[in-house]
Motif scaffolding. Structure first.
Motif, PDB file in Angstrom:
ATOM      1  N   GLY A 140      -2.315 -12.976  -8.919  1.00  0.00           N
ATOM      2  CA  GLY A 140      -1.262 -12.768  -8.041  1.00  0.00           C
ATOM      3  C   GLY A 140       0.081 -11.888  -8.668  1.00  0.00           C
ATOM      4  O   GLY A 140       1.069 -11.557  -8.169  1.00  0.00           O
ATOM      5  N   LEU A 141      -0.365 -11.028  -9.891  1.00  0.00           N
ATOM      6  CA  LEU A 141       0.757 -10.419 -10.560  1.00  0.00           C
ATOM      7  C   LEU A 141       0.962  -9.163  -9.667  1.00  0.00           C
ATOM      8  O   LEU A 141       2.172  -8.593  -9.645  1.00  0.00           O
ATOM      9  CB  LEU A 141       0.018  -9.899 -11.829  1.00  0.00           C
ATOM     10  N   ALA A 142      -0.127  -8.388  -8.919  1.00  0.00           N
ATOM     11  CA  ALA A 142       0.165  -7.230  -8.146  1.00  0.00           C
ATOM     12  C   ALA A 142       1.233  -7.772  -6.964  1.00  0.00           C
ATOM     13  O   ALA A 142       2.178  -7.121  -6.640  1.00  0.00           O
ATOM     14  CB  ALA A 142      -0.967  -6.781  -7.439  1.00  0.00           C
ATOM     15  N   ARG A 193       6.897  -7.777  -4.595  1.00  0.00           N
ATOM     16  CA  ARG A 193       7.875  -8.472  -4.107  1.00  0.00           C
ATOM     17  C   ARG A 193       9.182  -7.969  -5.038  1.00  0.00           C
ATOM     18  O   ARG A 193      10.215  -7.891  -4.635  1.00  0.00           O
ATOM     19  CB  ARG A 193       7.903  -9.864  -4.249  1.00  0.00           C
ATOM     20  N   ALA A 194       9.095  -8.046  -6.334  1.00  0.00           N
ATOM     21  CA  ALA A 194      10.015  -7.416  -7.322  1.00  0.00           C
ATOM     22  C   ALA A 194      10.797  -5.940  -6.976  1.00  0.00           C
ATOM     23  O   ALA A 194      11.771  -5.794  -6.977  1.00  0.00           O
ATOM     24  CB  ALA A 194       9.822  -7.474  -8.712  1.00  0.00           C
ATOM     25  N   ALA A 195       9.641  -5.053  -6.757  1.00  0.00           N
ATOM     26  CA  ALA A 195      10.223  -3.683  -6.270  1.00  0.00           C
ATOM     27  C   ALA A 195      10.929  -3.724  -4.979  1.00  0.00           C
ATOM     28  O   ALA A 195      11.883  -3.211  -4.879  1.00  0.00           O
ATOM     29  CB  ALA A 195       8.816  -2.757  -6.217  1.00  0.00           C
ATOM     30  N   ALA A 196      10.364  -4.781  -4.091  1.00  0.00           N
ATOM     31  CA  ALA A 196      11.079  -4.869  -2.745  1.00  0.00           C
ATOM     32  C   ALA A 196      12.575  -5.389  -2.894  1.00  0.00           C
ATOM     33  O   ALA A 196      13.663  -4.912  -2.228  1.00  0.00           O
ATOM     34  CB  ALA A 196      10.221  -5.778  -1.737  1.00  0.00           C
ATOM     35  N   ARG A 232      14.415  -5.130  -5.631  1.00  0.00           N
ATOM     36  CA  ARG A 232      15.170  -4.161  -6.235  1.00  0.00           C
ATOM     37  C   ARG A 232      15.859  -3.177  -5.288  1.00  0.00           C
ATOM     38  O   ARG A 232      16.935  -2.900  -5.294  1.00  0.00           O
ATOM     39  CB  ARG A 232      14.343  -3.511  -7.176  1.00  0.00           C
ATOM     40  N   VAL A 233      14.955  -2.975  -4.233  1.00  0.00           N
ATOM     41  CA  VAL A 233      15.280  -1.886  -3.356  1.00  0.00           C
ATOM     42  C   VAL A 233      16.355  -2.420  -2.273  1.00  0.00           C
ATOM     43  O   VAL A 233      17.343  -1.711  -2.092  1.00  0.00           O
ATOM     44  CB  VAL A 233      14.118  -1.273  -2.412  1.00  0.00           C
ATOM     45  N   GLN A 234      16.407  -3.672  -2.108  1.00  0.00           N
ATOM     46  CA  GLN A 234      17.429  -4.278  -1.209  1.00  0.00           C
ATOM     47  C   GLN A 234      18.608  -4.558  -1.877  1.00  0.00           C
ATOM     48  O   GLN A 234      19.804  -4.608  -1.261  1.00  0.00           O
ATOM     49  CB  GLN A 234      16.648  -5.790  -0.837  1.00  0.00           C
ATOM     50  N   ARG A 235      19.049  -4.439  -3.344  1.00  0.00           N
ATOM     51  CA  ARG A 235      20.096  -4.633  -3.793  1.00  0.00           C
ATOM     52  C   ARG A 235      21.078  -3.390  -3.713  1.00  0.00           C
ATOM     53  O   ARG A 235      21.216  -2.267  -3.470  1.00  0.00           O
ATOM     54  CB  ARG A 235      20.107  -4.893  -5.304  1.00  0.00           C
TER      55      ARG A 235
END
Length: 147
Positions: free
Chosen positions: A132-134, A139-142, A144-147
């Motif tokens: 589940g690393l991918a 989710r981490a990239a998404a 970061r974009v929302q901040r």
């Protein structure tokens, strides 16, 4: 006259110790001879005579930097110690062995431990990423974009 007993002792002492087995293991793999593990030694080992006939060596890859080395496969091979004279020549086999050792010398065996490389289709990655690393990275990239 005293030279004859001395000469007889010298000739008979040629048969007192059997041939040795020299095991060369430059890569420091784990080596077993007839099921007994040999202690690790960088220069190799000299095994004293045990018996005539076939023995077996088994080797497993040694560790590399404290981790298992999966680039090599375990291997095994025979150690053949031929008889100096046929046992069917009894009682002449011992005098023939003594005469052979006196004139030819002791015939030691040498074994070189070489392990075959693991084929590419059987190699496994040494570092296995968590399951589940991918998805986690996505989710981490998404986030970061929302901040």
């Amino acid at each position: 006259m005293p030279t004859r007993p001395l000469l007889a002792c010298v000739v008979l002492s040629a048969a007192c110790s059997g041939p040795a087995t020299h095991v060369h293991n430059p890569a420091a793999h784990r080596v077993f001879v007839d099921g007994q593990e040999l202690p690790s030694a960088p220069a190799g080992w000299v095994l004293p005579f045990r018996y005539y006939g076939k023995s077996r060596w088994d080797a497993a890859p040694g560790d590399r930097d404290g981790k298992p080395d999966w680039s090599l496969q375990p291997a095994a091979g025979p150690i053949v110690m031929p008889e100096p004279a046929s046992p069917w020549l009894f009682p002449f086999d011992f005098p023939l062995e003594v005469a052979r050792r006196a004139f030819v010398g002791r015939e030691d065996q040498t074994v070189h431990i070489q392990l075959p490389p693991t084929p590419p289709d059987l190699q496994v990655p040494t570092e296995v990423p968590p399951l589940g690393l991918a998805d986690l990275l996505e989710r981490a990239a998404a986030a970061r974009v929302q901040r």
